[in-house]
Design a protein around this motif. Structure first.
Motif, PDB file in Angstrom:
ATOM      1  N   SER A  49       0.856  -1.183   0.000  1.00  0.00           N
ATOM      2  CA  SER A  49       0.000   0.000   0.000  1.00  0.00           C
ATOM      3  C   SER A  49       0.892   1.233   0.000  1.00  0.00           C
ATOM      4  CB  SER A  49      -0.912   0.010   1.239  1.00  0.00           C
ATOM      5  OG  SER A  49      -1.714   1.172   1.268  1.00  0.00           O
ATOM      6  N   LEU A  50       0.499   2.234  -0.762  1.00  0.00           N
ATOM      7  CA  LEU A  50       1.217   3.503  -0.844  1.00  0.00           C
ATOM      8  C   LEU A  50       0.284   4.648  -0.461  1.00  0.00           C
ATOM      9  CD1 LEU A  50       2.960   3.071  -4.313  1.00  0.00           C
ATOM     10  CD2 LEU A  50       4.115   3.036  -2.106  1.00  0.00           C
ATOM     11  N   GLY A  51       0.876   5.764  -0.051  1.00  0.00           N
ATOM     12  CA  GLY A  51       0.082   6.962   0.142  1.00  0.00           C
ATOM     13  C   GLY A  51      -0.309   7.560  -1.196  1.00  0.00           C
ATOM     14  N   LYS A  52      -1.207   8.506  -1.169  1.00  0.00           N
ATOM     15  CA  LYS A  52      -1.534   9.254  -2.384  1.00  0.00           C
ATOM     16  C   LYS A  52      -0.679  10.513  -2.382  1.00  0.00           C
ATOM     17  CE  LYS A  52      -6.186   7.548  -3.325  1.00  0.00           C
ATOM     18  NZ  LYS A  52      -7.611   7.900  -3.540  1.00  0.00           N
ATOM     19  N   ASP A  53       0.602  10.350  -2.726  1.00  0.00           N
ATOM     20  CA  ASP A  53       1.544  11.457  -2.680  1.00  0.00           C
ATOM     21  C   ASP A  53       2.521  11.346  -3.849  1.00  0.00           C
ATOM     22  OD1 ASP A  53       3.321   9.396  -1.817  1.00  0.00           O
ATOM     23  OD2 ASP A  53       2.805   9.790   0.270  1.00  0.00           O
ATOM     24  N   ALA A  54       3.412  12.328  -3.945  1.00  0.00           N
ATOM     25  CA  ALA A  54       4.348  12.364  -5.069  1.00  0.00           C
ATOM     26  C   ALA A  54       5.285  11.167  -5.060  1.00  0.00           C
ATOM     27  CB  ALA A  54       5.163  13.656  -5.022  1.00  0.00           C
ATOM     28  N   PHE A  55       5.640  10.681  -3.869  1.00  0.00           N
ATOM     29  CA  PHE A  55       6.527   9.528  -3.785  1.00  0.00           C
ATOM     30  C   PHE A  55       5.853   8.289  -4.378  1.00  0.00           C
ATOM     31  CE2 PHE A  55       7.788  11.922   0.229  1.00  0.00           C
ATOM     32  CZ  PHE A  55       8.810  12.610  -0.413  1.00  0.00           C
ATOM     33  N   ALA A  56       4.565   8.121  -4.084  1.00  0.00           N
ATOM     34  CA  ALA A  56       3.824   6.980  -4.617  1.00  0.00           C
ATOM     35  C   ALA A  56       3.774   7.030  -6.143  1.00  0.00           C
ATOM     36  CB  ALA A  56       2.418   6.956  -4.036  1.00  0.00           C
ATOM     37  N   GLU A  57       3.573   8.219  -6.673  1.00  0.00           N
ATOM     38  CA  GLU A  57       3.529   8.365  -8.132  1.00  0.00           C
ATOM     39  C   GLU A  57       4.861   7.971  -8.757  1.00  0.00           C
ATOM     40  OE1 GLU A  57       2.367  12.352  -8.916  1.00  0.00           O
ATOM     41  OE2 GLU A  57       0.387  12.138  -7.963  1.00  0.00           O
ATOM     42  N   GLN A  58       5.962   8.329  -8.096  1.00  0.00           N
ATOM     43  CA  GLN A  58       7.280   7.954  -8.598  1.00  0.00           C
ATOM     44  C   GLN A  58       7.469   6.440  -8.576  1.00  0.00           C
ATOM     45  OE1 GLN A  58      10.672  10.289  -7.094  1.00  0.00           O
ATOM     46  NE2 GLN A  58       9.218  11.850  -6.445  1.00  0.00           N
ATOM     47  N   PHE A  59       7.015   5.806  -7.479  1.00  0.00           N
ATOM     48  CA  PHE A  59       7.113   4.355  -7.407  1.00  0.00           C
ATOM     49  C   PHE A  59       6.346   3.686  -8.531  1.00  0.00           C
ATOM     50  CE2 PHE A  59       8.516   4.472  -2.859  1.00  0.00           C
ATOM     51  CZ  PHE A  59       9.525   3.526  -2.956  1.00  0.00           C
ATOM     52  N   ARG A  60       5.125   4.107  -8.753  1.00  0.00           N
ATOM     53  CA  ARG A  60       4.302   3.445  -9.772  1.00  0.00           C
ATOM     54  C   ARG A  60       4.884   3.637 -11.173  1.00  0.00           C
ATOM     55  NH1 ARG A  60      -0.387   1.287  -7.924  1.00  0.00           N
ATOM     56  NH2 ARG A  60      -1.167   1.998  -5.877  1.00  0.00           N
ATOM     57  N   GLU A  61       5.384   4.816 -11.450  1.00  0.00           N
ATOM     58  CA  GLU A  61       6.009   5.056 -12.749  1.00  0.00           C
ATOM     59  C   GLU A  61       7.261   4.194 -12.906  1.00  0.00           C
ATOM     60  OE1 GLU A  61       7.844   8.730 -15.459  1.00  0.00           O
ATOM     61  OE2 GLU A  61       7.136   9.108 -13.397  1.00  0.00           O
ATOM     62  N   PHE A  62       8.041   4.126 -11.832  1.00  0.00           N
ATOM     63  CA  PHE A  62       9.262   3.328 -11.849  1.00  0.00           C
ATOM     64  C   PHE A  62       8.961   1.850 -12.063  1.00  0.00           C
ATOM     65  CE2 PHE A  62      12.549   1.070  -9.222  1.00  0.00           C
ATOM     66  CZ  PHE A  62      13.603   1.252 -10.100  1.00  0.00           C
ATOM     67  N   TRP A  63       8.001   1.305 -11.309  1.00  0.00           N
ATOM     68  CA  TRP A  63       7.660  -0.108 -11.471  1.00  0.00           C
ATOM     69  C   TRP A  63       7.163  -0.411 -12.877  1.00  0.00           C
ATOM     70  CZ3 TRP A  63       4.557   0.243  -6.331  1.00  0.00           C
ATOM     71  CH2 TRP A  63       5.440   0.125  -5.242  1.00  0.00           C
ATOM     72  N   SER A  64       6.381   0.499 -13.434  1.00  0.00           N
ATOM     73  CA  SER A  64       5.901   0.303 -14.805  1.00  0.00           C
ATOM     74  C   SER A  64       7.072   0.233 -15.779  1.00  0.00           C
ATOM     75  CB  SER A  64       4.959   1.443 -15.200  1.00  0.00           C
ATOM     76  OG  SER A  64       3.765   1.407 -14.441  1.00  0.00           O
ATOM     77  N   ASN A  65       8.037   1.134 -15.606  1.00  0.00           N
ATOM     78  CA  ASN A  65       9.210   1.139 -16.479  1.00  0.00           C
ATOM     79  C   ASN A  65      10.043  -0.132 -16.315  1.00  0.00           C
ATOM     80  OD1 ASN A  65       8.526   3.665 -17.469  1.00  0.00           O
ATOM     81  ND2 ASN A  65       9.831   4.771 -16.022  1.00  0.00           N
TER      82      ASN A  65
END
Length: 303
Positions: A49-65
């Motif tokens: 689980s992640l927060g709804k914050d800028a760090f979470a967005e970076q994680f999701r983009e990174f995992w997708s890549n």
């Protein structure tokens, strides 16, 4: 069918460099393992689980890549994504955490995607996954129970962190989970604390007695001692100019599981993962340094 599903806490990293500045990264031991496995061509999914914050967005983009499936990672509008700092001195690297009350620490058994777990060849977690909260610990135990009932394998790294829980509590919980584990991936320092043993061969035997059919005991700069309960072999380290060992154990675990899932025997998988871990110490931050299959195989060809 997935190769590997990993349950734990992604955590934003700020890693101190020699000039005193901090380099940002996307860490968390279980996320590191997932990345290492994916870079060695395993089909991997993360559960957390992640927060709804800028760090979470970076994680999701990174995992997708990185081609790590994160569709089952849930989002919390009330809890933040965790963070930690890494500092370095003559004694090695040190961690300072800002993770209390993080989104991942509120993960529950009811959040588990049971069908995904049943369709994954190996389910992976660590001692940190057990330590961050009772609810996450219960989720780890349930994940292993579901995986084993489906005929799949479970892998576990004790990864003891004194800042998260006391040794007595950790020992009880880790040994209980290890009895449900097929692949034990302890580090030597943690294993000595948790087992009370000193000799690496005795530690390997201890984890076999708890139930693991495969044990890969990482020895840091001395390589790795790996056993399938019939044979035990010391894999020698490779020569590298190490600057930061952060995440090296996670890199080993992910590379080992990926290579084992690719059909290699445990000794070949340990040799491959030992090279991966060595290469990962040559630059700063946990994930930036994790090598891909091509880099690992190139170095292996020189041994």
């Amino acid at each position: 069918m997935l190769d590997l599903v990993c349950l734990g806490e992604p955590i934003y990293e700020l890693n101190q460099r020699k000039n005193g500045d901090y380099r940002p990264g996307l860490g968390g031991d279980v996320s590191n393992v997932a990345i290492a496995a994916a870079r060695s061509n395993a089909d991997v999914a993360l559960l957390s689980s992640l927060g709804k914050d800028a760090f979470a967005e970076q994680f999701r983009e990174f995992w997708s890549n990185e081609k790590v499936t994160h569709s089952a990672v849930i989002s919390s509008s009330q809890r933040p994504t965790g963070m930690y700092f890494v500092t370095h001195d003559s004694a090695g690297h040190h961690f300072s955490y800002r993770r209390q009350g993080s989104a991942a620490s509120r993960y529950r058994s009811s959040d588990l995607p049971l069908e995904m777990i049943k369709r994954s060849k190996i389910s992976y977690a660590s001692g940190i996954s057990l330590a961050i909260s009772n609810s996450m610990a219960k989720a780890v135990f349930k994940m292993f129970s579901v995986a084993r009932a489906a005929g799949q394998l479970c892998a576990f790294d004790p990864n003891y962190r004194p800042a998260l829980w006391d040794l007595e509590t950790a020992t009880e919980s880790v040994h209980q989970l290890m009895s449900q584990c097929d692949i034990a991936l302890p580090g030597l320092d943690d294993a000595r604390l948790l087992t009370g043993l000193v000799d690496p061969q005795q530690i390997v035997a201890f984890y076999h007695e708890l139930g693991a059919s495969i044990v890969a005991l990482t020895l840091g700069a001395r390589g790795v001692l790996v056993s399938d309960a019939k044979k035990m072999q010391l894999i020698q380290p490779i020569g590298v100019q190490a600057v930061d060992a952060t995440g090296a154990g996670d890199c080993f675990n992910g590379a080992f599981l990926a290579e084992y899932l690719a059909g290699r025997d445990v000794f070949s998988a340990a040799q491959y993962a030992n090279v991966a871990a060595g290469l990962s110490t040559q630059s700063y931050t946990a994930v930036a340094a994790i090598p891909n299959r091509g880099e690992i195989e190139q170095r292996l060809s020189l041994l």
